[in-house]
Design a protein around this motif. Structure first.
Motif, PDB file in Angstrom:
ATOM      1  N   LYS A 228       0.827  -1.215   0.000  1.00  0.00           N
ATOM      2  CA  LYS A 228       0.000   0.000   0.000  1.00  0.00           C
ATOM      3  C   LYS A 228       0.864   1.269   0.000  1.00  0.00           C
ATOM      4  O   LYS A 228       0.666   2.171  -0.813  1.00  0.00           O
ATOM      5  CB  LYS A 228      -0.952  -0.001   1.216  1.00  0.00           C
ATOM      6  CG  LYS A 228      -1.841  -1.231   1.299  1.00  0.00           C
ATOM      7  CD  LYS A 228      -2.833  -1.157   2.444  1.00  0.00           C
ATOM      8  CE  LYS A 228      -2.180  -1.075   3.824  1.00  0.00           C
ATOM      9  NZ  LYS A 228      -1.425  -2.293   4.207  1.00  0.00           N
ATOM     10  N   SER A 229       1.819   1.306   0.927  1.00  0.00           N
ATOM     11  CA  SER A 229       2.686   2.497   0.994  1.00  0.00           C
ATOM     12  C   SER A 229       3.540   2.629  -0.263  1.00  0.00           C
ATOM     13  O   SER A 229       3.836   3.733  -0.719  1.00  0.00           O
ATOM     14  CB  SER A 229       3.576   2.438   2.227  1.00  0.00           C
ATOM     15  OG  SER A 229       2.789   2.553   3.393  1.00  0.00           O
ATOM     16  N   THR A 230       3.945   1.498  -0.811  1.00  0.00           N
ATOM     17  CA  THR A 230       4.722   1.524  -2.047  1.00  0.00           C
ATOM     18  C   THR A 230       3.919   2.188  -3.158  1.00  0.00           C
ATOM     19  O   THR A 230       4.442   3.021  -3.911  1.00  0.00           O
ATOM     20  CB  THR A 230       5.114   0.091  -2.450  1.00  0.00           C
ATOM     21  OG1 THR A 230       5.822  -0.501  -1.361  1.00  0.00           O
ATOM     22  CG2 THR A 230       5.985   0.092  -3.688  1.00  0.00           C
TER      23      THR A 230
ATOM     24  N   ALA B 224      -3.627   9.739   0.849  1.00  0.00           N
ATOM     25  CA  ALA B 224      -3.458   9.666   2.295  1.00  0.00           C
ATOM     26  C   ALA B 224      -3.125   8.245   2.720  1.00  0.00           C
ATOM     27  O   ALA B 224      -3.865   7.305   2.433  1.00  0.00           O
ATOM     28  CB  ALA B 224      -4.719  10.155   2.984  1.00  0.00           C
ATOM     29  N   ASP B 225      -1.970   8.093   3.392  1.00  0.00           N
ATOM     30  CA  ASP B 225      -1.542   6.783   3.876  1.00  0.00           C
ATOM     31  C   ASP B 225      -1.951   6.653   5.337  1.00  0.00           C
ATOM     32  O   ASP B 225      -1.336   7.257   6.215  1.00  0.00           O
ATOM     33  CB  ASP B 225      -0.022   6.649   3.723  1.00  0.00           C
ATOM     34  CG  ASP B 225       0.424   5.191   3.755  1.00  0.00           C
ATOM     35  OD1 ASP B 225      -0.404   4.324   4.100  1.00  0.00           O
ATOM     36  OD2 ASP B 225       1.595   4.929   3.422  1.00  0.00           O
ATOM     37  N   GLU B 226      -3.010   5.899   5.593  1.00  0.00           N
ATOM     38  CA  GLU B 226      -3.526   5.688   6.947  1.00  0.00           C
ATOM     39  C   GLU B 226      -3.752   7.005   7.697  1.00  0.00           C
ATOM     40  O   GLU B 226      -3.186   7.189   8.777  1.00  0.00           O
ATOM     41  CB  GLU B 226      -2.555   4.835   7.758  1.00  0.00           C
ATOM     42  CG  GLU B 226      -2.188   3.555   7.042  1.00  0.00           C
ATOM     43  CD  GLU B 226      -2.641   2.327   7.792  1.00  0.00           C
ATOM     44  OE1 GLU B 226      -3.506   2.464   8.675  1.00  0.00           O
ATOM     45  OE2 GLU B 226      -2.143   1.243   7.472  1.00  0.00           O
TER      46      GLU B 226
ATOM     47  N   PHE C 248       1.454  11.403   4.949  1.00  0.00           N
ATOM     48  CA  PHE C 248       2.390  10.293   5.074  1.00  0.00           C
ATOM     49  C   PHE C 248       2.087   9.469   6.314  1.00  0.00           C
ATOM     50  O   PHE C 248       1.662   9.997   7.340  1.00  0.00           O
ATOM     51  CB  PHE C 248       3.821  10.828   5.156  1.00  0.00           C
ATOM     52  CG  PHE C 248       4.222  11.614   3.943  1.00  0.00           C
ATOM     53  CD1 PHE C 248       4.650  10.969   2.799  1.00  0.00           C
ATOM     54  CD2 PHE C 248       4.124  12.995   3.933  1.00  0.00           C
ATOM     55  CE1 PHE C 248       4.996  11.691   1.672  1.00  0.00           C
ATOM     56  CE2 PHE C 248       4.467  13.723   2.813  1.00  0.00           C
ATOM     57  CZ  PHE C 248       4.899  13.076   1.674  1.00  0.00           C
ATOM     58  N   GLN C 249       2.362   8.180   6.182  1.00  0.00           N
ATOM     59  CA  GLN C 249       2.154   7.282   7.318  1.00  0.00           C
ATOM     60  C   GLN C 249       3.039   7.705   8.494  1.00  0.00           C
ATOM     61  O   GLN C 249       2.650   7.594   9.640  1.00  0.00           O
ATOM     62  CB  GLN C 249       2.490   5.844   6.883  1.00  0.00           C
ATOM     63  CG  GLN C 249       1.927   4.784   7.797  1.00  0.00           C
ATOM     64  CD  GLN C 249       2.071   3.389   7.201  1.00  0.00           C
ATOM     65  OE1 GLN C 249       2.722   3.177   6.197  1.00  0.00           O
ATOM     66  NE2 GLN C 249       1.440   2.423   7.848  1.00  0.00           N
ATOM     67  N   ASP C 250       4.256   8.211   8.159  1.00  0.00           N
ATOM     68  CA  ASP C 250       5.179   8.626   9.230  1.00  0.00           C
ATOM     69  C   ASP C 250       5.173  10.156   9.411  1.00  0.00           C
ATOM     70  O   ASP C 250       6.158  10.742   9.852  1.00  0.00           O
ATOM     71  CB  ASP C 250       6.592   8.109   8.947  1.00  0.00           C
ATOM     72  CG  ASP C 250       7.062   8.457   7.543  1.00  0.00           C
ATOM     73  OD1 ASP C 250       6.268   9.057   6.784  1.00  0.00           O
ATOM     74  OD2 ASP C 250       8.209   8.139   7.198  1.00  0.00           O
TER      75      ASP C 250
HETATM   76 MG    MG Z   1       2.292   1.321   4.760  1.00  0.00          MG
END
Ligand code: MG
Ligand code: ATP
Lengths: 300, 229
Positions: free
Chosen positions: B41-43, B161-163, B85-87
């Motif tokens: 997913k993040s990729t 949007a990642d999570e 971003f997720q982070d």
């Molecule tokens: Mg991810």
């Protein structure tokens, strides 16, 4: 472009923050600049004075032209006109062989006292020629040697020309040294700033993430490098300004003998200080440009 | 608006994060990407954002072939899209206000406009009282909302949007969902949202794409979470 100018105050702020935040690494970069600039200043003082010495010596240069037996239908005056047609001659002066012998007798009666003036005189009639600039001495001499009716044209003593070429070599060596030194400083600064930037490589990545162009990211770092250059130049500037003035006073404006007259303190030190400041800024900017460009490539 | 053609992504360590993905998302759509951890997913998000280049295939967003962009052009492309971003990726030395303002500064807006817009955004993500806080002084959920605020600040045409609700409680999650839906409808922003939250997907049904080991295993128009055994 409007975007660029609008963002300048922001960049300045973040550059100052950068220097303050990384004061330890900034300090080592500043020291690197200082050391380089001090050495650079020494070499500029040295080469500046050498140039002055050489100019002094060279301005004493005169070409000695000994005249062969005059051609038929020619006299001293017409030969003089012919010589005067050569480019780069400032003055020309005739001295007969008797005058020449008298000069030598005055200088050194013990050796030349035995010679008689008149037909037995071993000397030749000469022209003594001054050129407009020291650089044209060689070409003028060469042209004179090719002229008819001239036995030989020569300048300077061997000692003097050896000294001049020695000075020349010293000056060129100094130039090479200064350039090498600047490259070293760029490298040192680039390395130091690389360390401060390494800690911020994530930040650089984030800036690109939200749409900051490479130039937008670079500018505060380049300004930071400029500040480092300016801060690093302060000590060398002070040392140069007061140091040379002091040296000049102590040496009484000359080096060893009055043949080597030192460069006047003003505007010499102003010129050097200006160059030092410029070099400091340039070296700081190039160093940080190189460093930041490396980390820009770190992430897409 | 978003087009992926035979996209594969493998890493140097031999991991195949995405395999032959084909996907078309129209302008104004709101799409979920779901799938177990490590499914790619993040990729996918990083390919859309230009951070990664596909090993094979083509990634096109808003008429830009993202994988073919020159390094220096990537940030310019990103001005058209917003990414959560997720982070988080907040700038650590800037306050929440400054972080959101930064995204507007880089595109050259003037101070007054920036200030007005940042206030507006802070209100939308309910962080008015945290404007002067640094990221390290915030909880995970608050940082997440700051990131969402930054992503939507310049009214992007595409929001990825990642999570975005990964660190939020159900109530706050619903608030964020409502915000994203509002942006989707009012500004016709195309939204692609990665999520693990099955409740959220079930409650707000939308087109749902499921990834598994790098393959698209489902693409359901009416949505709902696909449960695994
Ligand atoms: Mg991810
Ligand atoms: N830079 C990388 N180098 C090597 N392998 C990577 C890299 N990034 C991701 N991977 C691998 O690719 C696969 C997919 O990772 P990805 O981050 O896309 O998963 P994800 O679906 O986002 O998972 P999660 O739900 O936990 O966030 C994983 O096996 C991961 O280990």
């Amino acid at each position: 472009m409007i975007e660029f100018f609008r963002s300048l105050p922001v960049h300045f702020k973040s550059a100052i923050q950068g220097v303050l935040r990384h004061s330890a690494t900034a300090f080592s970069a500043i020291s690197a600049v200082s050391v380089t600039l001090i050495l650079m200043s020494l070499f500029m003082i040295l080469t500046g004075n050498i140039t002055k010495f050489t100019r002094n010596i060279e301005s004493d240069f005169k070409i000695h032209v000994s005249i062969d037996a005059l051609q038929e239908g020619e006299d001293i005056a017409s030969l003089e006109t012919k010589i005067n047609a050569i480019q780069g001659i400032k003055s020309i002066e005739y001295s007969s062989k008797d005058d020449e012998l008298r000069k030598l007798k005055e200088e050194n009666p013990a050796i030349f006292g035995m010679y008689e003036e008149g037909d037995a005189n071993p000397m030749r009639d000469v022209f003594i020629i001054e050129t407009t600039s020291p650089e044209s001495i060689e070409s003028v001499t060469q042209q004179l040697n090719e002229m008819e009716g001239i036995k030989k044209a020569e300048y300077g003593g061997d000692g003097v020309s050896v000294m001049i070429s020695f000075f020349e070599a010293l000056r060129n060596g100094g130039l090479v040294f200064v350039i090498a030194l600047s490259l070293l400083a760029v490298f040192l600064i680039s390395n130091t700033i690389k360390m401060t930037i390494y800690a911020r490589s994530t930040e650089i990545g984030i800036m690109r993430n939200v749409g900051a162009t490479n130039w937008y990211v670079r500018i505060p770092f380049i300004i930071e490098g400029m500040f480092i250059g300016i801060l690093g130049a302060i000590l060398p500037l002070i040392l140069t300004y007061f140091g040379y003035g002091y040296l000049y006073d102590v040496m009484d404006g000359k080096f060893l003998s009055s043949m080597f007259v030192m460069e006047e303190v003003y505007p010499f030190v102003f010129d050097i200080c200006l160059i030092l400041l410029g070099c400091g800024i340039l070296v700081g900017m190039i160093g940080s440009f190189m460093a930041v460009s490396k980390y820009l490539r770190w992430k897409r | 608006m978003i087009l992926l053609e035979n996209v594969s992504k493998s890493f140097k360590n031999g991991v195949h994060a995405l395999r032959d993905v084909n996907l078309y998302i129209e302008e104004g759509e709101f799409v979920y990407i779901i799938g177990p951890t490590g499914s790619g997913k993040s990729t996918l998000i990083k390919l859309l954002d230009g951070e990664l280049v596909p090993t094979r295939g083509r990634v096109v967003v808003a008429d830009t072939d993202v994988g073919k962009l020159r390094h220096s052009k990537v940030p310019l492309y990103r001005r058209n899209i917003g990414v959560v971003f997720q982070d988080f990726r907040l700038l650590p030395e800037l306050t929440v206000f400054e972080n959101i303002a930064f995204a507007l500064q880089v595109i050259g807006l003037d101070k007054v406009t920036i200030r007005r817009r940042v206030r507006e955004i802070l209100e939308l993500v309910s962080l008015e009282d945290k404007a002067k806080s640094f990221p390290r002084e915030l909880s995970g959920g608050q940082q997440q909302r700051a990131t969402i605020g930054r992503a939507i600040a310049n009214r992007p045409r595409v929001l990825i949007a990642d999570e975005p609700t990964g660190n939020l409680d159900p109530e706050k999650s619903q608030e964020i969902m409502a915000l994203l839906e509002k942006i989707n409808i009012e500004q016709n922003t195309t939204i692609l949202m990665v999520t693990h939250d099955s409740n959220l997907v079930d409650m707000n049904k939308k087109r749902t794409i499921a990834l598994e080991e790098g393959y698209i295993v489902a693409d359901i128009q009416k949505g709902g979470y696909i449960h695994h055994d």
